[in-house]
Design a protein around this motif. Structure first.
Motif, PDB file in Angstrom:
ATOM      1  N   VAL A 261       0.829  -1.211   0.000  1.00 48.01           N
ATOM      2  CA  VAL A 261       0.000   0.000   0.000  1.00 48.01           C
ATOM      3  C   VAL A 261       0.862   1.260   0.000  1.00 48.01           C
ATOM      4  CG1 VAL A 261      -1.602   1.363   1.388  1.00 48.01           C
ATOM      5  CG2 VAL A 261      -2.100  -1.043   0.920  1.00 48.01           C
ATOM      6  N   PRO A 262       1.832   1.425   0.913  1.00 51.86           N
ATOM      7  CA  PRO A 262       2.654   2.635   0.850  1.00 51.86           C
ATOM      8  C   PRO A 262       3.464   2.763  -0.428  1.00 51.86           C
ATOM      9  CG  PRO A 262       3.457   1.134   2.556  1.00 51.86           C
ATOM     10  CD  PRO A 262       2.129   0.627   2.131  1.00 51.86           C
ATOM     11  N   VAL A 263       3.906   1.639  -0.992  1.00 53.54           N
ATOM     12  CA  VAL A 263       4.644   1.702  -2.256  1.00 53.54           C
ATOM     13  C   VAL A 263       3.734   2.216  -3.369  1.00 53.54           C
ATOM     14  CG1 VAL A 263       5.641   0.270  -4.084  1.00 53.54           C
ATOM     15  CG2 VAL A 263       6.415   0.006  -1.728  1.00 53.54           C
ATOM     16  N   LEU A 264       2.505   1.707  -3.432  1.00 55.43           N
ATOM     17  CA  LEU A 264       1.577   2.166  -4.467  1.00 55.43           C
ATOM     18  C   LEU A 264       1.205   3.629  -4.265  1.00 55.43           C
ATOM     19  CD1 LEU A 264      -0.765  -0.937  -4.833  1.00 55.43           C
ATOM     20  CD2 LEU A 264       0.738   0.025  -6.592  1.00 55.43           C
ATOM     21  N   ARG A 265       1.063   4.045  -3.013  1.00 55.05           N
ATOM     22  CA  ARG A 265       0.765   5.455  -2.754  1.00 55.05           C
ATOM     23  C   ARG A 265       1.891   6.354  -3.241  1.00 55.05           C
ATOM     24  NH1 ARG A 265      -1.621   4.726   3.383  1.00 55.05           N
ATOM     25  NH2 ARG A 265      -3.800   4.392   2.807  1.00 55.05           N
ATOM     26  N   ARG A 266       3.121   5.953  -2.951  1.00 52.38           N
ATOM     27  CA  ARG A 266       4.254   6.763  -3.387  1.00 52.38           C
ATOM     28  C   ARG A 266       4.380   6.740  -4.921  1.00 52.38           C
ATOM     29  NH1 ARG A 266       9.113   8.543  -1.137  1.00 52.38           N
ATOM     30  NH2 ARG A 266       7.870   8.675   0.769  1.00 52.38           N
ATOM     31  N   HIS A 267       4.177   5.586  -5.496  1.00 54.46           N
ATOM     32  CA  HIS A 267       4.297   5.456  -6.948  1.00 54.46           C
ATOM     33  C   HIS A 267       3.242   6.283  -7.683  1.00 54.46           C
ATOM     34  CE1 HIS A 267       4.769   3.639 -10.916  1.00 54.46           C
ATOM     35  NE2 HIS A 267       3.482   3.366 -10.915  1.00 54.46           N
ATOM     36  N   SER A 268       2.016   6.262  -7.162  1.00 52.08           N
ATOM     37  CA  SER A 268       0.899   6.925  -7.854  1.00 52.08           C
ATOM     38  C   SER A 268       0.643   8.352  -7.387  1.00 52.08           C
ATOM     39  CB  SER A 268      -0.378   6.108  -7.652  1.00 52.08           C
ATOM     40  OG  SER A 268      -0.774   6.112  -6.288  1.00 52.08           O
TER      41      SER A 268
END
Length: 243
Positions: free
Chosen positions: A231-238
């Motif tokens: 979840v945090p990786v996707l938040r940072r990516h998007s």
């Protein structure tokens, strides 16, 4: 920075790895570890006690760098996490790859039924193994390992030097992941590579470690259980705002 899920996500312009002595166990901890490992193997005979790298420290090093302290161990050391009162709880070290499609979505995979985490969604990657004696564990070695995991799990062959260091993540249990970013690829090509890998594996009587792939843009696209860092990786990516 600490995410709401209890996961830390660190910028990592530079990474330095320092080897430390292996963890020392008391006779009580060793007996408890062996018992917990034997129970885990009875529950899942696919487990093996091979060499693995544990992570005992992750610190910032100015400017914009990280220092990672690592030790040589085997997988049975991780069984101590399940033992109440154990004085040694060794965090793991893993690599993972952000593989974007050409439309910006990220590739994620679902762990197969025979793995230690069936049904769990995650980035392609895996635990780091220690280098042979006399060889360093350094960012180049981690990059090679990440490229190998990407190919073995998804069928996507990418030269190691095409992967770029992206972030480091640390979970609530202390385990550390080094995340690399791969060049974008067409979505249909990514699915086609995994289909070819799956057909080859099944012809040999095996199931790939990732039995299904999906392309996701944000945490809202996730379905089913997933690793805490996703979840945090996707938040940072998007660029999705934290909630």
């Amino acid at each position: 920075m600490t995410q709401p899920s209890g996961v830390d996500l660190f910028d990592a312009d530079r990474l330095r790895l320092v080897e430390a002595p292996p963890p020392r166990l008391s006779p009580e901890d060793r007996q408890a570890m062996d018992g917990a490992w034997d129970a885990a193997v009875r529950a899942n005979p696919a487990l093996f006690d091979g060499p693995v790298v544990g992570c005992t420290g992750l610190e910032r090093e100015e400017p914009h760098g990280l220092v990672l302290t690592w030790v040589r161990a085997t997988y049975r050391y991780y069984a101590l996490r399940r033992v109440p009162g154990a004085t040694v709880r060794l965090p793991s070290l893993f690599v993972a790859v952000l593989q974007p499609a050409d439309d910006g979505r990220l590739l994620v995979g679902r762990m197969a039924s025979w793995t230690t985490s069936p049904g769990r969604w995650q980035l392609p990657g895996g635990s780091v193994e220690p280098p042979p004696d006399g060889e360093p564990l350094d960012p180049a070695a981690l990059r090679r390992h990440a490229a190998r995991e990407l190919a073995e799990e998804t069928g996507v062959d990418t030269p190691a030097d095409a992967l770029t260091l992206w972030r480091a993540t640390r979970g609530a249990n202390g385990s550390v992941g080094i995340l690399f970013r791969a060049p974008p690829r067409p979505a249909a090509w990514l699915h086609g590579r995994h289909a070819t890998l799956t057909a080859t594996e099944r012809a040999l009587g095996r199931t790939p470690e990732l039995d299904r792939l999906a392309l996701v843009r944000s945490p809202a696209d996730l379905t089913g259980p997933h690793v805490s860092y996703l979840v945090p990786v996707l938040r940072r990516h998007s660029g999705t705002p934290h909630r």
